[in-house]
Design an enzyme around this catalytic site. Sequence first.
Site, PDB file in Angstrom:
ATOM      1  N   ILE A   1       0.792  -1.257  -0.032  1.00 24.14           N
ATOM      2  CA  ILE A   1       0.022  -0.039  -0.004  1.00 24.14           C
ATOM      3  C   ILE A   1       0.889   1.352  -0.085  1.00 24.14           C
ATOM      4  O   ILE A   1       1.963   1.356   0.695  1.00 24.14           O
ATOM      5  CB  ILE A   1      -0.972   0.015   1.198  1.00 24.14           C
ATOM      6  CG1 ILE A   1      -1.805  -1.193   1.136  1.00 24.14           C
ATOM      7  CG2 ILE A   1      -1.599   1.364   1.342  1.00 24.14           C
ATOM      8  CD1 ILE A   1      -2.941  -1.438   2.439  1.00 24.14           C
ATOM      9  N   CYS A   2       0.699   2.287  -0.958  1.00 23.94           N
ATOM     10  CA  CYS A   2       1.287   3.472  -1.055  1.00 23.94           C
ATOM     11  C   CYS A   2       2.728   3.310  -1.150  1.00 23.94           C
ATOM     12  O   CYS A   2       3.363   2.379  -1.790  1.00 23.94           O
ATOM     13  CB  CYS A   2       1.100   4.166   0.311  1.00 23.94           C
ATOM     14  SG  CYS A   2       1.420   6.113   0.145  1.00 23.94           S
ATOM     15  N   THR A   3       3.565   3.788  -0.224  1.00 24.20           N
ATOM     16  CA  THR A   3       5.136   3.719  -0.267  1.00 24.20           C
ATOM     17  C   THR A   3       5.698   2.217   0.131  1.00 24.20           C
ATOM     18  O   THR A   3       6.808   2.091   0.097  1.00 24.20           O
ATOM     19  CB  THR A   3       5.768   4.750   0.666  1.00 24.20           C
ATOM     20  OG1 THR A   3       5.229   4.550   2.045  1.00 24.20           O
ATOM     21  CG2 THR A   3       5.372   6.218   0.015  1.00 24.20           C
TER      22      THR A   3
END
Length: 317
Positions: free
Chosen positions: A104-106
């Site tokens: 998720i995300c970074t």
Amino acid sequence: MSMHKVAVLALPEFTPLDFGIACDAFRLVTAASGVQAYEVQVCGCSRTVRTRGLEIRVPHGLDVFADANTIVVPGMDNPTAPISKALRAALRTASARGATITSICTGAFVLAASGLLDGKRATTHWVYAAQLGQLHPKINVEPDVLFVDEGNIVTSAGMSAGLDMCLHLIRRDQGQAVAARVARLAVAPLSRDGGQAQFIRHDPPSSPSSLSPLLDWMAKNLDGGHTVQTMAKRAGMSPRTFARRFREQTGTTPLQWLVAARVKRAQEVLEESEASLDQAALLAGFDSPVTFRARFRRVVGLTPSEYRRRFTLAIRK
């Protein structure tokens, strides 16, 4: 049948919302047979992790990767923080044996540092997309989508896109009906697919240009030869203005939205009725069984018959 095990990684400076989404989305899932579908285990490289003034106890080490079916790596405040050799090796080993590795995300930076994204498509939050591509030029970074499914590697953009990805994984594992139930519990839409843009502008509900009434009508009237021209006429706009407003408000094109809505309706028919495949095609609004099979496989990754076998067995039991 053994419970599907999900390992959620807790690293220093993890993003609390990403972490919470990964933990809670799967805990909400009850399979069609009525039993708990997932076992969620929080794990990490150390037993205590701090982030944003919080400190959590991590009950498991990386050894849980050995039998995890799915591993989720939430985002971190510092995406370029050093990743231990042990973590990189554990992720590669889990991937090699067939576990689904997600971010998720970074969290995508962790997968990238482990070499799992080389030669693959991947995404992250749009703010960090260019940086991910510069640091890891072997990755085909797609900055404008919510999530990218590469089979056993799935990456998602920021925060709410992580929930979209989790719902996608639940749909992939458990079927449309179960995923829809989780979406209702989470008070979240199930209709955002991975190809939808990260940038979506929503008109206020009272705006005359809002397409909500049209979308509601379309969802109830999926049959018929809908075209951009006929949809634009119903919305009271020129085709060009309509196409632009549609992408602004939904993140996709009118015809792509229509195909996705028809496929989701077909999934419901296949799961909940004894209709034949040709009947399912007609009930979902497809004008040709051949077109239905092709579109269904492209969107779902399974043929309609494979989907029915996979997701009606648990119901019948």
